[in-house]
Design an enzyme around this catalytic site. Sequence first.
Site, mmCIF file in Angstrom:
data_model
loop_
_atom_site.group_PDB
_atom_site.id
_atom_site.type_symbol
_atom_site.label_atom_id
_atom_site.label_comp_id
_atom_site.label_asym_id
_atom_site.label_seq_id
_atom_site.Cartn_x
_atom_site.Cartn_y
_atom_site.Cartn_z
ATOM 1 N N PHE A 27 -6.894 7.219 5.101
ATOM 2 C CA PHE A 27 -6.827 7.097 6.304
ATOM 3 C C PHE A 27 -5.657 7.867 7.151
ATOM 4 O O PHE A 27 -5.393 7.691 8.359
ATOM 5 C CB PHE A 27 -6.672 5.666 7.133
ATOM 6 C CG PHE A 27 -7.913 4.707 6.690
ATOM 7 C CD1 PHE A 27 -8.661 4.519 7.826
ATOM 8 C CD2 PHE A 27 -8.226 4.153 5.571
ATOM 9 C CE1 PHE A 27 -10.046 3.687 7.657
ATOM 10 C CE2 PHE A 27 -9.374 3.583 5.158
ATOM 11 C CZ PHE A 27 -10.251 3.315 6.306
ATOM 12 N N HIS A 77 1.218 -9.370 4.236
ATOM 13 C CA HIS A 77 -0.033 -8.540 4.279
ATOM 14 C C HIS A 77 -0.581 -8.558 3.027
ATOM 15 O O HIS A 77 -0.512 -7.561 2.181
ATOM 16 C CB HIS A 77 0.633 -7.205 4.828
ATOM 17 C CG HIS A 77 -0.492 -6.084 5.220
ATOM 18 N ND1 HIS A 77 -0.579 -5.703 6.243
ATOM 19 C CD2 HIS A 77 -1.740 -5.928 4.517
ATOM 20 C CE1 HIS A 77 -1.714 -4.916 6.456
ATOM 21 N NE2 HIS A 77 -2.247 -5.061 5.386
ATOM 22 N N TRP A 128 -4.393 3.373 12.210
ATOM 23 C CA TRP A 128 -4.269 3.203 10.845
ATOM 24 C C TRP A 128 -4.830 4.421 10.104
ATOM 25 O O TRP A 128 -5.940 4.714 10.278
ATOM 26 C CB TRP A 128 -4.898 2.050 10.597
ATOM 27 C CG TRP A 128 -4.954 1.819 8.929
ATOM 28 C CD1 TRP A 128 -5.718 2.286 7.924
ATOM 29 C CD2 TRP A 128 -3.638 0.809 8.333
ATOM 30 N NE1 TRP A 128 -5.285 1.523 6.619
ATOM 31 C CE2 TRP A 128 -3.949 0.890 6.941
ATOM 32 C CE3 TRP A 128 -2.658 0.013 8.871
ATOM 33 C CZ2 TRP A 128 -3.211 0.104 5.934
ATOM 34 C CZ3 TRP A 128 -2.039 -0.565 8.121
ATOM 35 C CH2 TRP A 128 -2.044 -0.499 6.689
ATOM 36 N N GLU A 146 -4.512 -1.793 14.143
ATOM 37 C CA GLU A 146 -5.194 -1.216 13.324
ATOM 38 C C GLU A 146 -6.178 -0.369 13.895
ATOM 39 O O GLU A 146 -7.414 -1.157 14.603
ATOM 40 C CB GLU A 146 -5.583 -1.423 12.046
ATOM 41 C CG GLU A 146 -4.306 -1.777 11.206
ATOM 42 C CD GLU A 146 -4.780 -2.584 9.644
ATOM 43 O OE1 GLU A 146 -5.721 -2.207 9.282
ATOM 44 O OE2 GLU A 146 -3.783 -3.262 9.108
ATOM 45 N N GLN A 152 0.806 -1.139 0.323
ATOM 46 C CA GLN A 152 0.043 0.010 0.089
ATOM 47 C C GLN A 152 0.677 1.355 0.108
ATOM 48 O O GLN A 152 0.219 2.316 -0.518
ATOM 49 C CB GLN A 152 -0.935 0.151 1.252
ATOM 50 C CG GLN A 152 -1.810 -1.029 1.272
ATOM 51 C CD GLN A 152 -2.802 -1.201 2.368
ATOM 52 O OE1 GLN A 152 -2.418 -1.925 3.219
ATOM 53 N NE2 GLN A 152 -3.845 -0.395 2.290
ATOM 54 N N TYR A 183 -12.261 -1.430 13.592
ATOM 55 C CA TYR A 183 -12.815 -0.141 13.196
ATOM 56 C C TYR A 183 -14.034 0.088 13.727
ATOM 57 O O TYR A 183 -14.727 1.152 13.844
ATOM 58 C CB TYR A 183 -12.740 -0.283 11.675
ATOM 59 C CG TYR A 183 -11.377 -0.145 11.265
ATOM 60 C CD1 TYR A 183 -10.717 0.994 10.799
ATOM 61 C CD2 TYR A 183 -10.443 -1.555 10.885
ATOM 62 C CE1 TYR A 183 -9.310 1.092 10.247
ATOM 63 C CE2 TYR A 183 -9.365 -1.427 10.494
ATOM 64 C CZ TYR A 183 -8.439 -0.105 10.117
ATOM 65 O OH TYR A 183 -7.426 -0.209 9.548
ATOM 66 N N ASN A 240 -1.409 -10.607 8.482
ATOM 67 C CA ASN A 240 -2.470 -9.477 8.773
ATOM 68 C C ASN A 240 -3.675 -10.196 8.168
ATOM 69 O O ASN A 240 -3.722 -10.555 7.143
ATOM 70 C CB ASN A 240 -2.046 -8.361 8.092
ATOM 71 C CG ASN A 240 -3.122 -7.348 8.031
ATOM 72 O OD1 ASN A 240 -3.225 -6.865 9.240
ATOM 73 N ND2 ASN A 240 -3.945 -7.192 7.116
ATOM 74 N N GLN A 241 -4.703 -10.257 9.159
ATOM 75 C CA GLN A 241 -6.250 -10.562 8.964
ATOM 76 C C GLN A 241 -6.378 -11.686 8.052
ATOM 77 O O GLN A 241 -6.957 -12.005 6.929
ATOM 78 C CB GLN A 241 -6.651 -9.541 8.050
ATOM 79 C CG GLN A 241 -6.578 -8.084 8.675
ATOM 80 C CD GLN A 241 -7.486 -7.006 8.322
ATOM 81 O OE1 GLN A 241 -7.370 -5.946 8.616
ATOM 82 N NE2 GLN A 241 -7.723 -7.116 7.124
#
Length: 503
Positions: free
Chosen positions: A462, A150, A446, A399, A50, A339, A195-196
Amino acid sequence: MATGELALVSSLFIVVVFLLLGAVAREASALTRHDFPEGFVFGAGSSAFQVEGAAAEDGRKPSIWDTFINQGYMPDGSNADVSADQYHHYKEDVKLMYDMGLDAYRFSIAWPRLIPDGRGEINPKGLEYYNNLIDELIMHGIQPHVTIYHFDLPQALQDEYGGILSPRFIEDYSAYAEVCFKNFGDRVKHWATFNQPNIEPIGGFDAGDRPPRRCSYPFGTNCTGGDSSTEPYIVAHHLLLAHASAVSIYRQKYQAIQGGQIGITLMVRWHEPYTDKTADAAAAIRMNEFHIGWFLHPLVHGDYPPVMRSRVGVRLPSITASDSEKIRGSFDFIGINHYYVIFVQSIDANEQKLRDYYIDAGVQGEDDTENIQCHSWSLGKVLNHLKLEYGNPPVMIHENGYSDSPDIFGKINYNDDFRSAFLQGYLEALYLSVRNGSNTRGYFVWSMFDMFEFLYGYRLRFGLCGVDFTAAARTRYLKNSARWYSGFLRGGELRPEKSYATL
């Protein structure tokens, strides 16, 4: 009652009253970072794909996300070829972090940059870049918190054997992780394997709206193939085994010498019932098990949640006794990305002939990333859930953040006071959770910079720090929220008259 006993009781009563008044006064006073436990870490984050840019420079080869974008599947037609260009601006970026007062920077290593073909030769330019970034951070007194993977799987492995869908992924990922430990572990003391991993199987192998675009009708369309009823569970299983394998390597060969910690980072949305119906309340509990427990239950207890076993049946892979032993306890901390809340309703899964993850869970709800609402109380519920259901593990909030409106696309925007308000609400909720016994040890906003967002390109931003994407130099600038966060990091108060903890 004797006079002495009465005096003792009176004294104790006065002490209790003062303690209670002190607690009330503390809640009413302004919060500072010094109210958090000693050693509590505050930072901000990014990910390689990113933020780095330099997509085809210095030996980097494509990831599955490069392929996805180049095939035209980004709704806004954007790409991450340059993005914020941290690859060429890392020194400037670290100086910004230092000036803001960050304790730590969370970033990821790009597998296609370090080992471009997924296995085999290490790219010396990739190795040099990450060594330089890590050294620059440490020189400025900033802790590197590194995510090993990620989402950016090397396209070469996807082409060769289907990527994460194949058990061969486990061996290749483990070898890649060891390259990271061996080359960076003398300075990196905080590792997250994935990640996730509870999100990638859904987007990539159920809905098919993310790479590698595998799905089956009616759960996704225009896919390259796939089976939404089985593949998400297979992929998650391989991610879980790869995580356990990497942790085993780290603990056996590196941890004692390097003195670091290793964990995994999960997306942790909180699910609440849409109505006061009993069925919706049960659906919210069930969805939290499917979403959070999918990984946390095996990590803590050695097997998938019973509700998943009963509802998914034989489509859910078995965890063998030997694998259970490797998986259980394979973390020093749990990272969470949180979030917002999703309000869910129950659906009758028995009426559905075709099944996927959400049909198996028996829920429906709206996931609206573009319109994040501030429900900071949800963070308290998440942390309390981890405390009560999973033994209160050490937690790093990896995050938490808020995006600018898509209306400001292409514009330089300093005024993001609602981001500051959003973050303040969550920091206040975090403080209350820590005071009530949560074992949370760090918090990362984040994100540090505006950058490419998966699925949303540059429409959602963000960043605490803005980036002028119209300028070749990718000029950075501090938004109001960056100045606000910096003030907090340097000991400033979160003013009670601007409290958002109840939002």
